[in-house]
Each structure stands twice: as structure tokens, then as C-alpha cells.
Design a protein around this motif. Structure first.
Motif, PDB file in Angstrom:
ATOM      1  N   PRO A  37      19.499 -26.579  45.115  1.00 20.28           N
ATOM      2  CA  PRO A  37      18.128 -27.000  44.812  1.00 20.28           C
ATOM      3  C   PRO A  37      17.655 -26.598  43.420  1.00 20.28           C
ATOM      4  O   PRO A  37      16.724 -27.194  42.891  1.00 20.28           O
ATOM      5  N   ASN A  38      18.314 -25.626  42.818  1.00 19.33           N
ATOM      6  CA  ASN A  38      17.906 -25.185  41.479  1.00 19.33           C
ATOM      7  C   ASN A  38      18.478 -26.069  40.377  1.00 19.33           C
ATOM      8  O   ASN A  38      18.308 -25.781  39.203  1.00 19.33           O
ATOM      9  N   ARG A  39      19.130 -27.157  40.746  1.00 21.30           N
ATOM     10  CA  ARG A  39      19.733 -28.055  39.747  1.00 21.30           C
ATOM     11  C   ARG A  39      18.684 -28.840  38.970  1.00 21.30           C
ATOM     12  O   ARG A  39      18.962 -29.312  37.879  1.00 21.30           O
ATOM     13  N   CYS A  40      17.496 -28.979  39.514  1.00 19.92           N
ATOM     14  CA  CYS A  40      16.436 -29.741  38.845  1.00 19.92           C
ATOM     15  C   CYS A  40      15.599 -28.817  37.968  1.00 19.92           C
ATOM     16  O   CYS A  40      15.492 -27.623  38.221  1.00 19.92           O
ATOM     17  N   ALA A  41      14.985 -29.405  36.981  1.00 17.89           N
ATOM     18  CA  ALA A  41      14.204 -28.647  36.000  1.00 17.89           C
ATOM     19  C   ALA A  41      12.909 -28.101  36.595  1.00 17.89           C
ATOM     20  O   ALA A  41      12.352 -28.661  37.536  1.00 17.89           O
ATOM     21  N   ALA A  42      12.434 -27.026  35.971  1.00 17.81           N
ATOM     22  CA  ALA A  42      11.111 -26.500  36.308  1.00 17.81           C
ATOM     23  C   ALA A  42      10.068 -27.493  35.808  1.00 17.81           C
ATOM     24  O   ALA A  42      10.285 -28.216  34.832  1.00 17.81           O
TER      25      ALA A  42
END
Length: 113
Positions: free
Chosen positions: A54-59
Motif C-alpha cells: 500500500p505504500n507504493r503510492c505517493a503521499a
């Protein structure tokens, strides 16, 4: 050295995001269009894919605690705004909005602790 697959995250969809999905389905005429239903199913599948990495997408630019996944092609790009709760191994989908809309404010959706 073997790498063990990590445990998947649970994807939960907030009440607000469920409303957003329902409204989006209406807006794209999902009942009457096979292409719209196919697009909508792809969006839902993309959301569920956040269970892995899930952390693959940008903030998000609005708040670094949140992330966003973009789905669709211009001009029909939607932002799926979510947060990753590492301790609970959970992804909480907070809001789904058209990419061209103004930036969100935290008050646009409820976020529990």
C-alpha cells in the motif's frame, strides 16, 4: 536467502468512501453502460490491490499522512485517498474524488485514530 511474502493488509472502506463509490457509479451511468461497469470494476479492483504494497503510492500534497492512488485516464482521473495503519496492517480508504477537483481538506472526511 529466501524472501517470505509479507502478510497482506486489510483494506477497509470508510462510510464516506462508500458514498463516493455509489455516487460515482451513478455519475458514470454504471447501470446502463457495460463500459462504465467495466471501468468501475477496475477501480474497485485497484482499490483492493492496495492490500499488497500500500505504500507504493505517493503521499498527498494536502497531508503527508495520507496517500493517493490515481485511477483512470485524463480527463477521467480519480484519486483514491487513503491512509496506511502499519500497526494494524490495515489500509483505510477515506475518500474518492475526481482528480480535477480542488485539493481536499481534512474536514472533507472523518478520520478516527
Amino acid at each position: 536467502m529466501s524472501s517470505k511474502p509479507s502478510m497482506a493488509y486489510l483494506v477497509s472502506i470508510s462510510t464516506r468512501a462508500k458514498r463516493d463509490l455509489g455516487q460515482l457509479y451513478e455519475d458514470i451511468n454504471g447501470r446502463d453502460s457495460e463500459a462504465a461497469r467495466h471501468w468501475y470494476a477496475g477501480l474497485k479492483q485497484s482499490i483492493l490491490s492496495l492490500e499488497a504494497f500500500p505504500n507504493r503510492c505517493a503521499a498527498t500534497p494536502e497531508n503527508r499522512k495520507f496517500r493517493h492512488m490515481l485511477y483512470g485516464d485524463k480527463p477521467h482521473v480519480y484519486r483514491v485517498i487513503y491512509r496506511v495503519l502499519e500497526r494494524q496492517r490495515r489500509v483505510e480508504i477515506l475518500h474518492i474524488r475526481h482528480g480535477a477537483r480542488r485539493k481536499f481538506k481534512s474536514s472533507d472526511f472523518e478520520v478516527g485514530s
